[in-house]
Design a protein around this motif. Structure first.
Motif: not given
Length: 195
Positions: A13, A18, A21, A50
């Motif tokens: 990650v 986010p 990701d 995440a």
């Protein structure tokens, strides 16, 4: 850097956001597609790594996404959000009202315009899977509204399509120097030796 493990393997990650990701949760390598969000439980576990789901909410999310009917519907929406973001970043299409498109993927409209930004209208009592979808939608909009496109880069390695935040002003070329960057250096070195 966090590591997420699933049946597809280990996923680093590394996007630093986010929404990035989320994009990196599908990997295409030499024509082989690996979707790390292949099940509801995988989605729940990934969302914790995440930082999309608070630790105290993960078990509720896992319980909800263990139900195939719920998991199928939520995964379909997550995949649609991921594709919508990819289309925006790759300039396949530019959406005038991204919040409206994302709201269409939510059980009921949770995003609304607020000046130059977007706010999340949550009562706080929505099911865990709906809160996850709302947080994903909010992160996607926040990324596109608050991060200059010049600071969102895609790895230049031939077998990598990951996105990352580029704090170097556009000079960074690889998602990870320890992986793609070192492989590129090794290829250049082998090419020099062969000439």
């Amino acid at each position: 850097m966090q590591i997420f493990e699933s049946r597809q393997g280990r996923l680093k990650v590394i996007g630093e956001h986010p929404a990035l990701d989320l994009l990196n949760s599908v990997d295409v390598d030499r024509g082989r597609v690996s979707d790390f969000l292949e099940s509801g439980v995988a989605l729940a576990r990934w969302s914790e790594v995440a930082a999309l789901t608070p630790p105290d909410e993960v078990q509720k999310l896992v319980a909800a996404l263990e139900k195939e009917s719920v998991a199928g519907a939520v995964l379909g929406k997550v995949h649609a959000m991921r594709q919508l973001l990819a289309d925006e970043l790759l300039e396949v299409r530019q959406s005038e009202d991204l919040a409206a498109l994302l709201n269409d993927l939510l059980p009921h409209p949770l995003l609304s315009a607020a000046g130059e930004g977007v706010i999340l209208n949550s009562r706080g009592d929505e099911p865990a899977e709906q809160r996850l979808l709302a947080r994903m939608a909010l992160h996607i909009v926040a990324l596109l509204l608050s991060v200059p496109r010049a600071h969102i880069s895609q790895c230049e390695a031939p077998n990598c399509d990951w996105f990352f935040l580029d704090h170097s002003g556009g000079r960074r070329r690889w998602c990870l120097m320890q992986g793609c960057g070192n492989a590129a250096k090794a290829r250049r070195h082998r090419a020099k030796l062969s000439t």
